[in-house]
Structure formats: C-alpha cells, structure tokens
Design a protein around this motif. Structure first.
Motif, PDB file in Angstrom:
ATOM      1  N   ASP A   1       0.835  -1.190   0.000  1.00 39.34           N
ATOM      2  CA  ASP A   1       0.000   0.000   0.000  1.00 39.34           C
ATOM      3  C   ASP A   1       0.876   1.247   0.000  1.00 39.34           C
ATOM      4  O   ASP A   1       0.548   2.244  -0.610  1.00 39.34           O
TER       5      ASP A   1
ATOM      6  N   GLY B   1       5.070   2.335  -0.344  1.00 39.95           N
ATOM      7  CA  GLY B   1       6.426   1.871  -0.596  1.00 39.95           C
ATOM      8  C   GLY B   1       7.412   3.016  -0.480  1.00 39.95           C
ATOM      9  O   GLY B   1       7.087   4.158  -0.817  1.00 39.95           O
TER      10      GLY B   1
ATOM     11  N   GLU C   1      11.029   9.048  13.476  1.00 41.64           N
ATOM     12  CA  GLU C   1       9.709   9.634  13.203  1.00 41.64           C
ATOM     13  C   GLU C   1       8.638   9.071  14.135  1.00 41.64           C
ATOM     14  O   GLU C   1       7.613   9.690  14.373  1.00 41.64           O
TER      15      GLU C   1
ATOM     16  N   VAL D   1       0.866   3.399  -3.267  1.00 38.97           N
ATOM     17  CA  VAL D   1       1.645   4.575  -3.653  1.00 38.97           C
ATOM     18  C   VAL D   1       3.065   4.496  -3.116  1.00 38.97           C
ATOM     19  O   VAL D   1       3.335   3.811  -2.134  1.00 38.97           O
ATOM     20  N   LYS D   2       3.963   5.212  -3.794  1.00 37.45           N
ATOM     21  CA  LYS D   2       5.324   5.342  -3.271  1.00 37.45           C
ATOM     22  C   LYS D   2       5.380   6.651  -2.491  1.00 37.45           C
ATOM     23  O   LYS D   2       4.803   7.662  -2.922  1.00 37.45           O
ATOM     24  N   VAL D   3       6.000   6.597  -1.360  1.00 36.81           N
ATOM     25  CA  VAL D   3       6.164   7.826  -0.587  1.00 36.81           C
ATOM     26  C   VAL D   3       7.652   8.163  -0.531  1.00 36.81           C
ATOM     27  O   VAL D   3       8.492   7.256  -0.599  1.00 36.81           O
TER      28      VAL D   3
ATOM     29  N   ASP E   1       9.667   9.523   1.865  1.00 41.83           N
ATOM     30  CA  ASP E   1      10.522   9.343   3.044  1.00 41.83           C
ATOM     31  C   ASP E   1       9.748   8.801   4.248  1.00 41.83           C
ATOM     32  O   ASP E   1       8.522   8.673   4.211  1.00 41.83           O
ATOM     33  N   ALA E   2      10.488   8.533   5.308  1.00 42.55           N
ATOM     34  CA  ALA E   2       9.909   7.939   6.506  1.00 42.55           C
ATOM     35  C   ALA E   2       8.881   8.875   7.142  1.00 42.55           C
ATOM     36  O   ALA E   2       7.867   8.423   7.677  1.00 42.55           O
ATOM     37  N   LYS E   3       9.145  10.173   7.044  1.00 37.41           N
ATOM     38  CA  LYS E   3       8.233  11.140   7.650  1.00 37.41           C
ATOM     39  C   LYS E   3       6.843  11.041   7.013  1.00 37.41           C
ATOM     40  O   LYS E   3       5.833  10.951   7.699  1.00 37.41           O
TER      41      LYS E   3
ATOM     42  N   LEU F   1       5.686   8.547   5.350  1.00 36.34           N
ATOM     43  CA  LEU F   1       5.133   7.215   5.628  1.00 36.34           C
ATOM     44  C   LEU F   1       4.393   7.216   6.958  1.00 36.34           C
ATOM     45  O   LEU F   1       3.236   6.784   7.044  1.00 36.34           O
ATOM     46  N   VAL F   2       5.062   7.719   7.990  1.00 37.65           N
ATOM     47  CA  VAL F   2       4.457   7.702   9.321  1.00 37.65           C
ATOM     48  C   VAL F   2       3.168   8.523   9.323  1.00 37.65           C
ATOM     49  O   VAL F   2       2.152   8.116   9.895  1.00 37.65           O
TER      50      VAL F   2
ATOM     51  N   LYS G   1       1.167   9.045   6.786  1.00 37.37           N
ATOM     52  CA  LYS G   1       0.119   8.283   6.072  1.00 37.37           C
ATOM     53  C   LYS G   1      -0.422   7.151   6.944  1.00 37.37           C
ATOM     54  O   LYS G   1      -1.622   6.875   6.953  1.00 37.37           O
ATOM     55  N   LEU G   2       0.494   6.479   7.646  1.00 37.08           N
ATOM     56  CA  LEU G   2       0.057   5.350   8.475  1.00 37.08           C
ATOM     57  C   LEU G   2      -0.841   5.847   9.612  1.00 37.08           C
ATOM     58  O   LEU G   2      -1.757   5.159  10.033  1.00 37.08           O
TER      59      LEU G   2
ATOM     60  N   GLU H   1      -4.030   8.331   7.221  1.00 36.59           N
ATOM     61  CA  GLU H   1      -4.761   7.769   6.078  1.00 36.59           C
ATOM     62  C   GLU H   1      -5.163   6.327   6.385  1.00 36.59           C
ATOM     63  O   GLU H   1      -6.330   5.972   6.384  1.00 36.59           O
ATOM     64  N   ALA H   2      -4.155   5.503   6.682  1.00 33.67           N
ATOM     65  CA  ALA H   2      -4.449   4.080   6.938  1.00 33.67           C
ATOM     66  C   ALA H   2      -4.943   3.871   8.364  1.00 33.67           C
ATOM     67  O   ALA H   2      -5.627   2.885   8.647  1.00 33.67           O
TER      68      ALA H   2
ATOM     69  N   ILE I   1      -1.505   3.133  12.912  1.00 34.65           N
ATOM     70  CA  ILE I   1      -0.715   3.457  14.103  1.00 34.65           C
ATOM     71  C   ILE I   1      -1.202   4.782  14.663  1.00 34.65           C
ATOM     72  O   ILE I   1      -1.900   5.533  13.975  1.00 34.65           O
TER      73      ILE I   1
END
Ligand SMILES: Cc1cc2nc3c(=O)[nH]c(=O)nc-3n(C[C@H](O)[C@H](O)[C@H](O)COP(=O)(O)OP(=O)(O)OC[C@H]3O[C@@H](n4cnc5c(N)ncnc54)[C@H](O)[C@@H]3O)c2cc1C
Ligand SMILES: Nc1ncnc2c1ncn2[C@@H]1O[C@H](COP(=O)(O)O)[C@@H](O)[C@H]1O
Lengths: 310, 250
Positions: A291, A293, A308, B230-232, B234-236, B238-239, B241-242, B245-246, B249
């Motif tokens: 979902d 990457g 983070e 989707v590709k994101v 960086d880690a920032k 990603l966190v 979105k998690l 959006e998702a 966490i």
C-alpha cells in the motif's frame, strides 16, 4: 454436527490459535467439544471451559501427553473420534504434525489449512503458495481439518461455561520420546497473533544489522518476522520465517524491509490489512502488493522511521 | 540400512502459476516441472547417510504419471541407487499416496523413509504423517537435523516457538524442512550414469491399493488481487500516512 477441536496449549492456558479454530467450528455449526491433552493441564482445561461456544471440554491429563508427541496424541484422538462429524485443529506446527496421522488412522482424508467454510462439508483452501484457491468437498464421514488462523476471527476467551470431563489416557505407543526444546524467548508479541509485524530479508545483510529493526518493533509494539533468505543466512531463528512454508500472518500492518517479494513470501503475508515495503530496487515485486512503498537504502530509512515514530 | 525417498513431480517453484479459465485447476500444459524442492533435500540427506556409511541403498519412489520417470532419473543422478514408479494417470491425494508408499515399503523393508514436509503444488503437508500412521511407525516431521544412532534416530524439528528434538525408534518416517541441508547440483557424468540405473514400474492395482479420491475439487479460482499502492518519498511521509490515512498506528 458434532465437532471436536484439539486445543493448542501450554498446560496452563489455551493458545489463541485455538480460538481461530473455534471460529471455524462455529461457522460449521453444531456441538463443539474441546480436547485438552497434556500433562498437569487442569488449568488449561478450565480455561477452555470459559471460551465462548464450547459445550464440553475433555481433559486427558497424563505424562504421555506432556511432549505432545504425535504418536500418542493421535492414538488418543482416534479413540475419541466416534460420534464426531468433524475434528479440527489450528494449522500450527503441532496441528500439522498430528492431524494427518489421526486422519490416516481413521482412513479419511485430511483437509489442510482451510480459510473459509462454505458448508459443513465444503471448504476453501489455498494451493500453489496461494496462487490459487480451491473449493473442496469432503466425502468422508469424519472430516479432519486444519484451520489457517488468519482465515477466521478468534472467538472470545470468555463467556462460556462448559462442563469439564476427564478422559482416560490411551496406551503409550512407545515409538518416540521428547529429548528437548529450544524455545526462543522474546518479550515481543507472538508473530502469528501480532497486530503489527516488521520483517527483514536478505537485504538486512547480517544478524548484527538485522537488529536495527528491533527499536522500530519496540516503538510499534510489533513482532519481528523474516524471509526464508534471512533465516537461511542465519540472521534470525527459523520460527520467524513468514511464507508458504513458514508462518502465515495477517496483521493490521506488515512492514517488509529488504525483502524482494517472492511468491513464497507473499503467501505468508498478502492478507495483511496494510502493507509497507522498504526496498532499494523499485522493480521489486513486493511493491506490487504494498500500500505504501519507499524506494531507498534501508540503512538510511529504518533509523529515520525509528526517529519519526517518536 | 535401506532408505526410501518418495519424490513428487511438481510445477517448478519459479513458474508463475495460472488458474485455468474454466476453473477446474491450474495450467500445467507446457509448464516446467521439477522435483518437489523438499524432496531434493530429503534425497540429499539420504545420499549423505550413504556417504557416511550409515545407509546401504537408496530407493527413490514416485507415484503419478509416466513423465514422473524424469523426476526419478534426476533422483538417480543425485545419488539414488534405483527407482520405483507407481504409475497412474488418476488424481492422487495424500492418503492414496501414503497407502501406495506403504505397499512399496512393505516390499522393500526400508529402515528410514525420508520425504519432503510439503509438496509445493497441493501444499498439503500430510503424506509423511499418514504414511507413518499406516505403518505404525514413529514420525519426525519438519526436520532440520537428523542423526542416526543404532536402532534410534534423533530428529531436530522446526516448530512454532523454535526447535525441538525427538528420539524415534527405527524404522521411522522423517519429513524434512528447508534448513536440513543444501542439495548438491547434478553433474553430467552422474546424469549419464543414472540412465543405466534400474527403474521399475508398478501399477496401483498390482499393489492392491484403492486410490479413489476422498475429496472433490469443485472449483479453483484466483485469489482477490491486491492493488499496488503509492510510493512515498521518506519515513516522515510514511508515518504521517500510516497515522492519518491508513490509521494503523497512533
Ligand atoms: C520450496 C520453497 C519454499 C520457500 N518458502 C519460503 C517461505 O516460507 N518464506 C520466504 O520468505 N521464502 C520462501 N522461499 C524462498 C523464496 O523463493 C525467496 O528466495 C525468498 O523469499 C527471498 O528472500 P528475500 O526477499 O529476503 O531475498 P532476496 O530475494 O535476495 O531479496 C532481497 C531484497 O533486498 C533488497 N535490498 C538489498 N539491500 C538493500 C538495502 N540496503 N536497502 C533496501 N533494500 C535492499 C533487494 O533489492 C532485494 O529486493 C521458498 C523457496 C522454496 C523453493
Ligand atoms: N505422488 C507422489 N509421489 C511420491 N511422493 C509423494 C507424492 N505426493 C507426495 N509425496 C511425498 O510426500 C511429501 C508431502 O506431500 P504433501 O503431503 O502432498 O504435501 C512430498 O514432499 C513427497 O515426499
């Protein structure tokens, strides 16, 4: 319908995998008995009686069952089989070890790792590492089944008040003895039942470097997993392998780090709710199921991720 | 000490399997077939037992179509001394295979039967346990270490929590896991030699075994496909979105 579910337990408590097997049993419908075969396992028997939907608990308490040796447990279950239409167990290494032996002694087929119940004799199970799903119908009088835990919701640990009955131990087959166990100790959640799993692959490079996943796992309350390549290379122990021939997991969140995404690995995690992939190769097949990457060097991204997460 | 090694011909593990349009099974025509990878590991272990002077003869057995002879020839090239094909075009399920293997074992009297823990086509993980049950033998499944010692064999097993070691009375059936060994490559001279090794063909009837399937496959279909997301950068991101959006966490 009269279903016998073989409990997975440690003599004290019932393992959650059994609750998923009971979820499948509930879908088949009918009377559900649970067998607790163990040594000094009265506490586990009591715990089983409290589970929702269980109508009877059979406790076979004998040193013979302390090691869960397949030869002795199978002989016991075959003796209890009469009158049951189904015998179920979770598809754990224990279940996979003993259930085919029971089936053969009863001269019936065994149905492996069902993920859905269509009717009391018809089930769905993955084949070819999950590349296909087969709907199969059993013609046998007793259906012996292992249940893939990710396919069924766990029934609640409480809410039941079943009668507990003790059953006599069978004979000792005298074929095998347990010499010892090396159980990997971990304070993290159990891989098969964790809400979040973070797995590393060959890209982790070494067992030393694999450890960079640990602080991330700690912050997320996640279990650690691995690809076969990571286990074969000795980065982590075998019980962490996720895949066709390892554990099947379906957590809320699965993070694959330095894992290419071979079908044998996908077979063990593609039912996760949200998948994240971190890989330096943007063509890696893992991205086709992810979902979210991130393309890049994991040795840079994992520490950033840790930061983070606060 | 004789060692029997059942080997199954399966779709090669590198093939991307496709479900047939009519839902009756998967496409196997013109698809590369190989020995089940776990069976290669079982055979390798048998060959090592022979090289160590513990085993005297290795017999490879396959049940299935005539083309399984190819798989048996590979087994002979890896180091089996002779081969047996129980030939049939009928569908074979694990219980039927276990019964056929019993019939062969009763003729051959092996001390150890070493087989794969799982065939990578049906993913059943049953045949070894069923065979052991029908023979009244001990079973050592998911083996990552096998040590033969007199009239016993010690088997280290890969289990959910780690490892477990059991001691089995011989004769016994052992099913092997991935970490037991690394199979050798087949060499050309050995392929040539294998052509001259004996390969016996038997019929299920002659063995007196009823192989009627107990399970009917009503339908085979593709699993629901996941879509690439989707590709994101960086880690920032990603966190974020998690979290937002998702919502997996906090
Ligand atoms: C019979 C059989 C059963 C099997 N069962 C299983 C099973 O149960 N589970 C399983 O997992 N596999 C299983 N396999 C193996 C499977 O086919 C693959 O070989 C394995 O999954 C590959 O593991 P991997 O993705 O870690 O390694 P690789 O395929 O080598 O991938 C490593 C990945 O890491 C990436 N990478 C490397 N360095 C970095 C870096 N610094 N930063 C970011 N990314 C990096 C690379 O781009 C690559 O994509 C089985 C195979 C067989 C034949
Ligand atoms: N048709 C067959 N011929 C020979 N061996 C087989 C056959 N089917 C299964 N086996 C053996 O049984 C093991 C487990 O297969 P399965 O129970 O189908 O997953 C395989 O790894 C083989 O060693």
């Amino acid at each position: 319908m009269s279903i016998l579910v073989i409990a997975e337990h440690d003599n004290q408590s019932i393992k959650t995998a059994t609750l998923n097997a009971l979820g499948a049993a509930a879908q088949i419908g009918g009377d559900i008995a649970v067998l607790v075969a163990g040594s000094e396992c009265a506490a586990a028997g009591q715990a089983a009686a409290a589970i929702t939907g269980v109508s009877k608990v059979l406790v076979a308490d004998s040193p013979l069952y302390g090691g869960q040796l397949a030869e002795n447990v199978a002989a016991l279950v075959v003796g209890l089989a009469a009158g049951h239409t189904h015998i179920l167990a979770a598809a754990t290494t224990n279940g996979k070890n003993v259930m085919p032996r029971i089936a053969a002694l009863l001269d019936v087929a065994q149905i492996s790792e069902i993920i859905a119940v269509k009717s009391p004799d018809t089930f769905v199970r993955p084949i070819y590492a999950g590349a296909a799903l087969a709907t199969v119908q059993s013609k046998d009088a007793i259906k012996v089944i292992t249940v893939r835990t990710t396919g069924f919701d766990a029934v609640p640990f409480t809410g039941g008040s079943a009668a507990v009955e003790s059953v006599a131990a069978g004979a000792d087959a005298g074929l095998s003895t347990l010499v010892g166990r090396e159980i990997v100790k971990s304070d993290r959640p159990e891989l098969a039942a964790a809400r979040i799993v973070i797995s590393g692959g060959r890209g982790m490079g070494s067992s030393e470097k694999f450890k960079i996943l640990e602080p991330v796992a700690d912050k997320l309350g996640a279990a650690l997993g691995a690809s076969r390549a990571a286990v074969d290379a000795g980065f982590v122990s075998n019980d962490l392998q996720v895949g066709q021939t390892g554990k099947v997991v379906a957590p809320e969140l699965y993070i694959a780090v330095g894992i290419s995404g071979a079908i044998q690995h996908l077979a063990g995690m593609q039912d996760s709710r949200v998948i994240v992939a971190i890989n330096k190769d943007e063509e890696a097949p893992i991205f086709q199921v992810a979902d979210y990457g991130i393309v890049g060097d994991l040795f840079q991204i994992v520490p950033e991720l840790e930061k983070e997460l606060g | 000490m004789k060692v029997l090694v059942p080997v199954k011909r399966v779709v090669d593990y590198n093939v991307k399997v496709r479900v047939k349009a009519d839902g009756t099974g998967v496409e196997t025509a013109n698809v590369k077939m190989s020995m089940n990878p776990f069976d290669e590991i079982a055979l390798e272990e048998a060959v090592r037992l022979k090289e160590a002077g513990k085993a005297t003869e290795i017999i490879a057995v396959s049940c299935g179509v005539q083309a399984s002879q190819e798989t048996l020839r590979t087994a002979l090239a890896i180091g089996a001394d002779r081969a047996v094909l129980v030939q049939t075009d009928a569908e074979l399920q694990p219980l039927a295979v276990a019964k056929l293997l019993c019939a062969v074992a009763k003729k051959e009297n092996p001390t150890i039967v070493l087989m794969g823990k799982q065939a990578i086509d049906d993913d059943c993980n049953q045949t070894g346990q069923m065979f052991a049950a029908l023979m009244g033998w001990a079973q050592g499944t998911f083996a990552s270490k096998v040590i033969v010692d007199g009239d016993k064999v010690s088997v280290t097993r890969e289990i959910d929590g780690g490892l477990e070691t059991v001691s089995l009375k011989l004769p016994a059936a052992i099913t092997v896991d991935l970490r037991l060994n690394e199979p050798r490559y087949v060499t050309l001279p050995n392929i040539m030699k294998a052509k001259k090794k004996p390969l016996e063909v038997l019929a299920p009837d002659a063995l007196g075994v009823d192989i009627t399937p107990r399970i009917a496959t009503l339908k085979v279909e593709e699993p629901p496909k996941r879509k690439a997301g989707v590709k994101v950068p960086d880690a920032k991101t990603l966190v974020e979105k998690l979290k937002n959006e998702a919502k997996v966490i906090q």
